[in-house]
Scaffold this active site. Sequence first.
Site, PDB file in Angstrom:
ATOM      1  N   ASP A  43      -5.333  11.057  12.711  1.00 54.08           N
ATOM      2  CA  ASP A  43      -5.916  10.468  11.506  1.00 54.08           C
ATOM      3  C   ASP A  43      -6.491   9.102  11.878  1.00 54.08           C
ATOM      4  OD1 ASP A  43      -6.701  10.081   8.918  1.00 54.08           O
ATOM      5  OD2 ASP A  43      -4.727   9.505   8.181  1.00 54.08           O
ATOM      6  N   VAL A  54       4.572   1.013   1.597  1.00 55.94           N
ATOM      7  CA  VAL A  54       4.841  -0.192   2.386  1.00 55.94           C
ATOM      8  C   VAL A  54       5.017  -1.371   1.443  1.00 55.94           C
ATOM      9  CG1 VAL A  54       4.047  -1.685   4.250  1.00 55.94           C
ATOM     10  CG2 VAL A  54       3.424   0.740   4.254  1.00 55.94           C
ATOM     11  N   LYS A 110       4.009   7.717   2.762  1.00 51.70           N
ATOM     12  CA  LYS A 110       4.838   6.512   2.819  1.00 51.70           C
ATOM     13  C   LYS A 110       4.355   5.431   1.870  1.00 51.70           C
ATOM     14  CE  LYS A 110       3.671   6.924   6.905  1.00 51.70           C
ATOM     15  NZ  LYS A 110       3.267   6.800   8.312  1.00 51.70           N
ATOM     16  N   GLY A 141       0.832  -1.195   0.000  1.00 48.70           N
ATOM     17  CA  GLY A 141       0.000   0.000   0.000  1.00 48.70           C
ATOM     18  C   GLY A 141       0.865   1.244   0.000  1.00 48.70           C
ATOM     19  N   GLY A 184       0.494   5.741   0.683  1.00 49.19           N
ATOM     20  CA  GLY A 184      -0.379   6.794   1.148  1.00 49.19           C
ATOM     21  C   GLY A 184       0.192   8.165   0.889  1.00 49.19           C
TER      22      GLY A 184
END
Length: 428
Positions: A219, A93, A91, A86, A88
């Site tokens: 968040d 991953v 960052k 993933g 965002g």
Amino acid sequence: MEAGGRRRRVAALSAALLALSALSALALLLLSPPALRAGSALPPGLLEELRQRRRDLRRLAAGGAAAEGGLRCGDVRRAAGGAVLGSGFTKVVVRAALAGGGAVALKSVHGAGREVRQCEQRYGAPAGCRRLAAYKLLKEVTLLRRLRHPGIVQLHGQCYDSGGETEAGVTAVLELGAPLEMIQLLQTPWEERFKICLGLVELLFYLAHSPLGSIVLLDFQPRQFVMVDGNLKVTDMDDASTEELSCEEDNDCTLDFPTKSFPLRCSSAGKCEGINEKRNLFNAYRYFFTYLLPHSAPPALQPFLSDILNATGNLRYGINETLRAFEKVLHLYKSGLYLQKRPLLLKAEAYKCWPSYSHLGCLLSVHSPEEAAAICSSQPHCQSFIITQQRTWTGRPLASFQSSPTDLIPDTTAIVYIKRSASLGRRL
């Protein structure tokens, strides 16, 4: 056995990385990054943002132990060879299978992410913008080093590439989890959903009383959590804050959400009392409790769960009271005290039911044969049930409900109950 071996190998990897290859955020603060040196060509606005993040990092790292040694992040990336899990705002991953076995997640700065792109549009300084984003990952690493709780994803190690790479020099090696799928969770048995909510409450209790003070997850979204071996864990900490809102009067302390607002008090210290704790708790209510707690819960427990929902939805409870309420429900459920204490006749549940621990039949957790009998008697198709040797995380046995006694193929350790209307009584 194999899973346990993998976990031990990952634990060994964790110790090795922390002992031999991790360079702590505190040590990084002593380095004097090129972007902050006098005479830097970076725009003044970007320099100020870098200084602010560096000050925040220094404050969080104060008192934390520094690890020695160094491992190049490029070495870690080459060892990964895995798929992107993933990405965002800041960052990316990547899944990694490191030497010695065991899967981990590698988290690094997303050079093409929105934070870097927006920064470049403002300042036109790609290297400085990547450094700015790297400070958020360093902050997360620092928090993960200092906060240890089963509800926080485990940091196995971190490395800082000091060899001159300009992009994403920081890499965190984290415990690997599965993305949280809320729709999937809604189809699981109530006991498993209660476990997730209880784990979340225990995490929020820890955050409210952490070594760094009260911590808020700014968040707070389901996407910030993962599942690891059936347990809920927060995996994104870069937007966590230990600062409570400053105030001069009570009117400065309104806690706003899309559908509700809560007036809070301004303390004599000039801080909004409990605002971090209450923000976390209401977010837990609106994203998790509302969906996972009430549906298909045992009828006798529903009044207790309704009180929890009302109290957290109106912020009548703080985190201490919420944890006590959850522990009370857990005690009632595990002990069977929630059951009505009256004789129950063994009669009557469908061979297919929802929610069930098995998609092929009706497999539910029960406290006792009496509770299983009550469940069976509420379903016209149930003719029998088997108390199996399988147990859930609370220690309750699983009962398999059958539509016909002739379909039973029990093993020697199972107890079979058959409706009197279908046979002469109970038999093993």
